[in-house]
Design a protein around this motif. Structure first.
Motif, PDB file in Angstrom:
ATOM      1  N   ALA A   6      -0.964  10.173   5.512  1.00  0.00           N
ATOM      2  CA  ALA A   6      -1.584   9.092   4.733  1.00  0.00           C
ATOM      3  C   ALA A   6      -0.964   7.751   5.112  1.00  0.00           C
ATOM      4  O   ALA A   6      -1.666   6.746   5.264  1.00  0.00           O
ATOM      5  CB  ALA A   6      -1.434   9.352   3.242  1.00  0.00           C
TER       6      ALA A   6
ATOM      7  N   GLU B 273      -2.281   6.604   8.354  1.00  0.00           N
ATOM      8  CA  GLU B 273      -3.643   6.063   8.229  1.00  0.00           C
ATOM      9  C   GLU B 273      -3.614   4.648   7.672  1.00  0.00           C
ATOM     10  O   GLU B 273      -4.413   3.802   8.069  1.00  0.00           O
ATOM     11  CB  GLU B 273      -4.507   6.963   7.343  1.00  0.00           C
ATOM     12  CG  GLU B 273      -4.809   8.342   7.942  1.00  0.00           C
ATOM     13  CD  GLU B 273      -5.505   8.261   9.294  1.00  0.00           C
ATOM     14  OE1 GLU B 273      -6.161   7.238   9.561  1.00  0.00           O
ATOM     15  OE2 GLU B 273      -5.367   9.211  10.088  1.00  0.00           O
ATOM     16  N   LEU B 274      -2.696   4.404   6.750  1.00  0.00           N
ATOM     17  CA  LEU B 274      -2.575   3.036   6.219  1.00  0.00           C
ATOM     18  C   LEU B 274      -2.105   2.090   7.315  1.00  0.00           C
ATOM     19  O   LEU B 274      -2.590   0.959   7.436  1.00  0.00           O
ATOM     20  CB  LEU B 274      -1.608   3.002   5.026  1.00  0.00           C
ATOM     21  CG  LEU B 274      -2.101   3.696   3.751  1.00  0.00           C
ATOM     22  CD1 LEU B 274      -0.984   3.807   2.729  1.00  0.00           C
ATOM     23  CD2 LEU B 274      -3.287   2.943   3.161  1.00  0.00           C
TER      24      LEU B 274
ATOM     25  N   SER C 237      -2.600   2.398  10.518  1.00  0.00           N
ATOM     26  CA  SER C 237      -3.658   2.145  11.498  1.00  0.00           C
ATOM     27  C   SER C 237      -4.809   1.362  10.873  1.00  0.00           C
ATOM     28  O   SER C 237      -5.753   0.985  11.555  1.00  0.00           O
ATOM     29  CB  SER C 237      -4.160   3.458  12.109  1.00  0.00           C
ATOM     30  OG  SER C 237      -4.810   4.232  11.137  1.00  0.00           O
ATOM     31  N   THR C 238      -4.765   1.138   9.573  1.00  0.00           N
ATOM     32  CA  THR C 238      -5.749   0.264   8.943  1.00  0.00           C
ATOM     33  C   THR C 238      -5.298  -1.192   9.041  1.00  0.00           C
ATOM     34  O   THR C 238      -6.091  -2.084   9.330  1.00  0.00           O
ATOM     35  CB  THR C 238      -5.913   0.633   7.457  1.00  0.00           C
ATOM     36  OG1 THR C 238      -6.304   1.995   7.386  1.00  0.00           O
ATOM     37  CG2 THR C 238      -6.953  -0.224   6.786  1.00  0.00           C
ATOM     38  N   VAL C 239      -4.018  -1.374   8.834  1.00  0.00           N
ATOM     39  CA  VAL C 239      -3.506  -2.749   8.801  1.00  0.00           C
ATOM     40  C   VAL C 239      -3.262  -3.279  10.218  1.00  0.00           C
ATOM     41  O   VAL C 239      -3.511  -4.445  10.500  1.00  0.00           O
ATOM     42  CB  VAL C 239      -2.223  -2.807   7.961  1.00  0.00           C
ATOM     43  CG1 VAL C 239      -1.602  -4.185   8.026  1.00  0.00           C
ATOM     44  CG2 VAL C 239      -2.536  -2.460   6.511  1.00  0.00           C
ATOM     45  N   PHE C 240      -2.767  -2.418  11.094  1.00  0.00           N
ATOM     46  CA  PHE C 240      -2.478  -2.857  12.468  1.00  0.00           C
ATOM     47  C   PHE C 240      -3.395  -2.207  13.490  1.00  0.00           C
ATOM     48  O   PHE C 240      -3.679  -1.049  13.405  1.00  0.00           O
ATOM     49  CB  PHE C 240      -1.027  -2.551  12.833  1.00  0.00           C
ATOM     50  CG  PHE C 240      -0.065  -3.499  12.170  1.00  0.00           C
ATOM     51  CD1 PHE C 240       0.079  -4.785  12.631  1.00  0.00           C
ATOM     52  CD2 PHE C 240       0.652  -3.105  11.063  1.00  0.00           C
ATOM     53  CE1 PHE C 240       0.953  -5.659  12.019  1.00  0.00           C
ATOM     54  CE2 PHE C 240       1.526  -3.966  10.448  1.00  0.00           C
ATOM     55  CZ  PHE C 240       1.683  -5.243  10.914  1.00  0.00           C
TER      56      PHE C 240
ATOM     57  N   GLN D 246       0.833  -1.206   0.000  1.00  0.00           N
ATOM     58  CA  GLN D 246       0.000   0.000   0.000  1.00  0.00           C
ATOM     59  C   GLN D 246       0.864   1.251   0.000  1.00  0.00           C
ATOM     60  O   GLN D 246       0.556   2.230  -0.675  1.00  0.00           O
ATOM     61  CB  GLN D 246      -0.938  -0.019   1.209  1.00  0.00           C
ATOM     62  CG  GLN D 246      -1.935  -1.172   1.122  1.00  0.00           C
ATOM     63  CD  GLN D 246      -2.980  -1.134   2.203  1.00  0.00           C
ATOM     64  OE1 GLN D 246      -2.829  -0.413   3.188  1.00  0.00           O
ATOM     65  NE2 GLN D 246      -4.027  -1.902   2.047  1.00  0.00           N
TER      66      GLN D 246
END
Lengths: 272, 632
Positions: A263, A266-267, A269-272, A211
């Motif tokens: 950004a 944010e990625l 905190s999306t995955v972990f 990502q």
């Protein structure tokens, strides 16, 4: 050691334990064939995708010592070839790493060759064609490289100064092996192996890496490397909270712009 | 934004729902648009724009597969972090729909008498599947999904005044959000039982969109037979909506507008080759060439290019060769006072000689105060840039091993002494000097002045204005270096009239005349890049410099209205750039076209261009780009 020699990093070793390397394509076969045919090799690819590890692995496989020189913009021809030093009352000739490699029949790896001064790169030219010789001006000698000697350079064609490009007269002396980041399945395996994290964590890290790489050209100049993914995994393995580990390993080192950093966070905190 | 909504947003007035009478702070989309765009690009690997829309009756989101539409403002939570989280989750779900195949329902809804009912059922079931998968694969999202689900559940209407049909659907939504379904009419109970089972089946992270379509068909059969007309239920804010009409429109317009620019195809070959570097955005699985379909060699797929779950991405490439450009030579009038340049015709694989007439045109002078006004506005940035450029000049590394200099190079002396002792005659390069290394760079900035640069930006300025500001900051910064530079502008209206403007020549100094020309820069008509690049290349090639750089600043593709479009224009531009390389001129492009990643790698080559997504940052990005490109 002379003043100059302290500054360049010389590692000489017969590698005793097999360095971990997972082939992505046919690079092992190509490298081996180049070695057999005494052709010099150029490893192209972004930073942190496994070029140096690959050379170590190949040196082990081929049973040759490996001499690595990290090139920098103050690297002179003498630094590579050798020079007279004064020791006590005498003058002593000291081989440079390149001369040493030729004598040993070693693999000489010039890392990040573009960083070296342009006049320096020229000394490797006679070694890279069918003559395979190294003239040592100060000794008035010409060394003939043994069949086992091999020259390998690395080159990162990514975003960089237009003034620092490899000259065509240099490039066209090498067989090029292109490196990119390994495909997902292999990258997961590499991250898991290098750090010892569980498979799920490695999978998540690789997802995150993909990502973040999607942001290349949007303000990110260099993509998140496999090496950085391994760093993040190692931090997680030693107990650092995953989001923090990713921030320090995957956000800070590659992004300065606040919006890109946000950004990436944010990625994360999306995955972990 | 309407006054009413703005007021409503600010004071948190209720719009149709009791739960939202509490005052919450408002988060406007424009504050977070940039981060969300980057997030969408990272999360999905697709080029997606983000645009505001006004959802009714409550906050929602949707995508047409090219753009994600989000509410202008969000004020659902007392905490701005959660309001942002809602935006982020909306983007995540819309991206996930694209990645998990949700929107691949070509014509599916045509088979229903009440398509609205079918769309609502499909949306609920499909979002359940998407959510199951997100929860499984992205553990970081779990707390956010829980918070938004709880909030959405609180805001659902009661079943009391709904028709049986609506009751079943609304109960399905409530149940999907993990809340009590409520009391249904006796007529609706049996259908609800089946709906509940379908929902459980849909919540399988391993399932595919076709499974949901099967469930939708089944459930539609149950619900459609209930009495009454169906009225749509309100969408769930964080999950958004599915808009088959918008998806179909986009699909149609894509098929029409996909230009073969990125393809280079020799139609007589048995095997077609797609020569393209970047297909990050729209992967090619199949290339349809009328009248037959040809499989693109799979090894041409870019790594990371395939969208997960991509079934089949079909691009229509129009290979019909445009009418042979008339071989009419330029008339005497066309040639008057013009330099003639050839053009590359890629279909014929040949140059059309003396094809374009290029003229040097004078520029109108602008207001002399303009430059000072810009500098006043960008005072801070200008100072920083100047300092950064000074660092380039004062190359901190001293030149070692020089025949003369103000310092002794100890290393060199030691080496020379050692050589002496060894009986060699040492080199006499014992000095170090701090004299700055001459950069010896000549650079031409070539600015696209086509009509499209007159486009307005959200902040009320035009693209050309920002470009002018960028050039002014650049000139100011370049004052501290002795790089030779020129600034040129170009535009065209057909090959008969290619105009070239000199804002600053290589030998001119950055003075009042140049400043007045900078101020006077304005937009003209079209963008024929070929002749402008060829001309600038000639000018650069005539200079004696170690590095010659041509930096093109543009807002889009090459384009002129006499057939200079699409593949033809891209190929001619590419050819002009290849010629530049032969003249030892390096080329680089700075573009503000967000679509540029689709054709730039082919035109300029990977690594030889940069896309500035946020035009407002151009005044700082341009000088910084120059600094990076020429760093020693």
């Amino acid at each position: 050691m002379g003043l100059e020699l302290d500054r360049i990093q010389v590692e000489k070793a017969l590698i005793e334990e097999e360095p971990y390397y997972l082939p992505v394509g046919n690079e092992v076969e190509v490298f081996t064939a180049a070695y057999k045919n005494r052709l010099p090799v150029m490893l192209k690819g972004p930073t942190g995708c496994g070029k140096t590890r690959f050379v170590q692995h190949m040196a082990y496989r081929l049973g040759r010592p490996l001499i690595t020189v990290a090139c920098h913009d103050d690297l002179t021809a003498s630094d590579l070839v050798g020079r007279y030093l004064i020791q006590g009352g005498d003058t002593v000739w000291v081989d440079g790493p390149l001369t040493e490699a030729v004598k040993l029949g070693a693999i000489c790896y010039l890392d990040e060759i573009v960083e070296a001064r342009k006049d320096t790169t020229v000394v490797i030219h006679p070694l890279t064609d069918d003559r395979r010789i190294l003239p040592i001006e100060k000794l008035g000698r010409v060394l003939k490289a043994p069949p086992e000697f091999m020259l390998v350079i690395s080159y990162n064609p990514g975003y960089q100064s237009l003034l620092k490009n490899l000259k065509h007269s240099t490039r066209q002396r090498f067989v090029a092996i292109e490196f990119t980041f390994p495909p997902r399945r292999l990258e997961v395996e590499i991250v898991a192996h290098e750090s010892g994290v569980d498979r799920a964590t490695a999978e998540a890290l690789v997802t995150l890496g993909e990502q973040i790489r999607n942001l290349t050209d949007r303000g990110l100049e260099e993509p998140a490397s496999t090496r950085l993914l391994v760093y993040a995994a190692q931090l997680i393995k030693t107990g650092v909270e995953p989001r923090l580990a990713c921030e320090v390993a995957l956000c800070g080192p590659i992004a300065d712009e606040p919006e890109i950093q946000r950004a990436i966070r944010e990625l994360i905190s999306t995955v972990f | 934004m309407g006054l009413w909504r703005r007021l409503a947003g600010r004071v948190g007035l209720a719009i149709g729902s009791a739960a939202r009478q509490i005052r919450h702070p408002t988060l406007p989309l424009r504050q977070v648009e940039k981060v969300l765009t980057l997030f969408a690009a990272g999360f999905s690997g697709l080029d997606l724009a983000i645009k505001p829309f006004r959802p009714k009756p409550g906050p929602s989101a949707y995508t047409d597969t090219a753009t994600i539409y989000l509410p202008e403002t969000v004020a659902e939570f007392p905490d701005q972090g959660l309001n942002f989280g809602l935006y982020k989750l909306m983007v995540t779900y819309q991206c996930a729909q694209l990645r998990y195949g949700t929107l691949e329902f070509d014509g599916f809804f045509d088979e229903f008498d009440e398509p609205e009912l079918a769309v609502d059922l499909y949306t609920i079931l499909e979002h359940q599947r998407v959510e199951a998968r997100l929860l499984r694969d992205y553990r970081g999202l779990r707390p956010l999904i829980q918070a938004c689900r709880a909030d959405a559940a609180r805001k659902r209407p009661s079943l009391n005044n709904l028709s049986p049909k609506q009751q079943v659907v609304e109960a399905l939504v409530r149940s999907a959000l993990g809340t009590d379904a409520g009391n249904l009419n006796r007529a609706a109970v049996a259908a609800w039982e089946r709906a509940r089972r379908a929902l459980a089946q849909a919540s399988d992270p391993e399932a595919l969109a076709v499974h949901t379509q099967g469930l939708t068909r089944f459930l539609y059969g149950e619900v459609a037979t209930l009495p009454g007309r169906y009225e749509r239920v309100r969408p769930v804010h964080y999950r958004g909506e599915i808009r088959p009409d918008r998806v179909a429109d986009m699909r149609r317009s894509r098929q029409q507008t996909v230009e073969p620019t990125i393809f280079h195809i020799a139609p007589d070959l048995a095997e077609f080759e797609v020569k393209t570097a970047a297909h990050r955005t729209r992967p090619v699985d199949h290339l349809v060439v009328r009248p037959e379909r040809v499989l693109v060699r799979p090894d041409r797929r870019e790594r990371g290019a395939l969208a997960p779950d991509a079934s089949e991405h079909v691009l229509i490439a129009d290979l019909s060769i445009p009418e042979q450009t008339s071989p009419v030579t330029l008339t005497e009038a066309d040639r008057q006072g013009a330099l003639l340049y050839p053009e590359w015709n890629y279909q014929l694989q040949t140059y059309l000689p003396e094809w374009c007439a290029l003229r040097d045109r004078p520029l109108p002078k602008g207001r002399p105060q303009y430059v000072d006004e810009v500098l006043a506005r960008y005072h801070g940035q200008a100072v920083t840039l100047r300092r950064q450029f000074e660092a380039l000049r004062q190359d901190p590394k001293k030149l070692r091993r020089q025949p003369e200099g103000e310092e002794v190079d100890v290393d060199a002396v030691v080496e020379a002494l050692a050589d002496l002792r060894a009986g060699l005659s040492p080199k006499e390069n014992w000095y170090a000097t701090k004299r700055t290394r001459r950069r010896d760079i000549a650079v031409a900035f070539l600015v696209d002045l086509s009509g499209s640069t007159g486009g307005w930006l959200p902040n009320g300025r035009r693209i050309i204005d920002v470009e002018k500001e960028a050039l002014i900051l650049l000139c100011e910064a370049l004052q501290v270096l002795d790089d030779r530079y020129a600034i040129f502008g170009f535009t065209s209206s057909t090959r008969r009239q290619c105009d070239f403007f000199t804002v600053k020549g290589f030998n001119e100094t950055y003075d009042e005349t140049v400043k007045a020309r900078l101020a006077g820069l304005d937009t003209f008509s079209y963008t024929r890049m070929g002749p402008a690049i060829r001309h600038a290349t000639r000018l650069l090639a005539g200079l004696d410099a170690k590095v010659r750089l041509l930096l093109l600043i543009t807002d889009g593709k090459p384009n002129d209205f006499d057939g200079y479009t699409g593949a033809y224009a891209v190929e001619d531009t590419r050819q002009a750039l290849l010629e530049a390389a032969q003249w030892q001129v390096r080329t680089f492009c700075l573009t503000i076209d967000s679509q540029a990643r689709q054709y730039m790698p082919w035109m300029f080559g990977e690594g030889n261009y940069t896309v500035v997504d946020n035009v407002a940052t151009l005044p700082v990005r341009l000088p910084n780009l120059y600094r990076t490109l020429t760093a020693t």
